[in-house]
Design a protein around this motif. Structure first.
Motif, short mmCIF file in Angstrom:
data_model
loop_
_atom_site.label_atom_id
_atom_site.label_comp_id
_atom_site.label_asym_id
_atom_site.label_seq_id
_atom_site.Cartn_x
_atom_site.Cartn_y
_atom_site.Cartn_z
N VAL A 145 36.39 45.23 36.07
CA VAL A 145 36.40 46.60 36.57
C VAL A 145 36.82 47.52 35.43
O VAL A 145 37.91 47.38 34.87
N ASP A 146 35.94 48.43 35.09
CA ASP A 146 36.16 49.30 33.93
C ASP A 146 36.67 50.65 34.39
O ASP A 146 35.90 51.51 34.81
N VAL A 147 37.99 50.82 34.35
CA VAL A 147 38.60 52.11 34.68
C VAL A 147 39.64 52.43 33.60
O VAL A 147 40.11 51.54 32.89
N THR A 148 39.97 53.70 33.51
CA THR A 148 41.06 54.09 32.62
C THR A 148 42.34 53.42 33.11
O THR A 148 42.63 53.45 34.31
N PRO A 149 43.11 52.78 32.23
CA PRO A 149 44.34 52.13 32.69
C PRO A 149 45.21 53.09 33.49
O PRO A 149 45.44 54.23 33.07
N PRO A 150 45.69 52.64 34.67
CA PRO A 150 46.49 53.52 35.55
C PRO A 150 47.94 53.62 35.07
O PRO A 150 48.84 52.96 35.58
N LEU A 151 48.13 54.45 34.07
CA LEU A 151 49.45 54.62 33.47
C LEU A 151 50.04 55.98 33.83
O LEU A 151 49.29 56.93 34.02
N PRO A 152 51.35 56.11 33.93
CA PRO A 152 52.36 55.07 33.68
C PRO A 152 52.34 54.01 34.77
O PRO A 152 51.94 54.27 35.91
#
Length: 307
Positions: A126-133
């Motif tokens: 699954v290619d998503v922007t890392p959910p940070l923080p």
């Protein structure tokens, strides 16, 4: 809860994005997110989730949508994340029912580990922007000054109430986890029994996809191996034998063995949520459920972590 107890924006939001207004409130919950179960005038039951917009929600909901499209047992999002003032809001299908699998024995740990392996495998591409923080209970990678991530409503309390062994355990576990140079993956970081539902031995639903995290696989597995028994009430820490069974079953399900370093990181990371929760207990004057478990288990877990 009644409709007149819901936020002013909710009715118009539902009409704009779901094509119908709320007719009835099925339930309302307020924790980190505010969650409403609604029956719309169209007769459809939906869940609306609203939380402070810290930039994480869009990635979490997109990942949840991908899994639901593949048939993974989770609620299917009906909208992407939509900003409402300072809130990030989305709607999803109401997926009620199922039972909580109670217990903290090794055989129960194996069942949870098999599901966790499936979750991690499903999220691998699954290619998503890392959910940070990352969620605060797995945010050992923070860059704030001091040991703990900066959380104002905790930091403003009397820190002298936190037992020294909690602080020392957290320091050693964090140090070991940060010392490893392991790639990060996307997986579920609040893998507690209360967030899963079963029909007998069949998994019915995994909830709380807001709690995805971007951390090394072994660390996330380790965290899950410690927190999985919490079905209701206060957080706890699994027995050491059950964490061991979880880690073994996870590796078997994933079809690969952890390296010696990965196993150490898993054991180290199993301590951070417990230390976070023990700190929370102390700061809020709650019974030391996690605190007592941490006091009993920390030395052996730290030994296995080489910390």
């Amino acid at each position: 809860m009644h409709l007149n107890d819901t936020p002013d924006w909710l009715s118009g939001w539902c009409l704009d994005h779901l094509g119908a207004e709320p007719a009835d409130v099925l339930f309302g919950l307020e924790q980190i997110s505010t969650v409403f179960g609604l029956r719309l005038t169209s007769g459809v039951d939906v869940v609306i989730k609203a939380r402070g917009d810290d930039g994480r929600a869009g990635s979490c909901v997109a990942a949840q949508a991908r899994l639901a499209e593949r048939g993974f047992p989770c609620a299917r999002p009906l909208t992407p994340v939509i900003g409402v003032g300072s809130l990030a809001v989305h709607a999803e299908v109401f997926r009620p029912g199922g039972d909580i699998l109670q217990g903290d024995t090794p055989d129960v740990a194996v069942r949870y580990a098999e599901v966790y392996a499936r979750v991690t495998a499903e999220l691998a591409d699954v290619d998503v922007t890392p959910p940070l923080p990352n969620p605060r209970w797995v945010r050992w990678d923070h860059t704030d000054p001091g040991l703990w991530p900066a959380i104002s409503f905790l930091d403003e309390r009397d820190q002298s109430k936190v037992p020294a062994y909690v602080t020392e355990t957290a320091e050693r576990a964090r140090g070991r986890t940060l010392a490893a140079d392991l790639p990060c993956v996307l997986s579920h970081a609040d893998f507690e029994a209360q967030n899963l539902r079963w029909h007998g031995r069949q998994l019915w639903a995994v909830h709380d996809w807001d709690s995805l995290a971007w951390q090394p696989e072994a660390a996330l597995v380790g965290a899950a191996s410690g927190v999985f028994p919490r079905g209701s009430g206060l957080p706890t820490l699994a027995p050491i034998a059950s964490t061991e069974a979880f880690l073994t079953a996870y590796q078997h399900s994933r079809g690969r063995s952890f390296t010696a370093v990965e196993l150490e990181i898993a054991w180290a990371a199993s301590l951070w949520p417990a230390a976070h929760n023990a700190r929370w207990e102390a700061l809020h004057g709650q019974p030391p459920v996690c605190g007592n478990a941490l006091r009993t288990q920390a030395a052996e877990r730290l030994r296995r972590a080489n910390a």
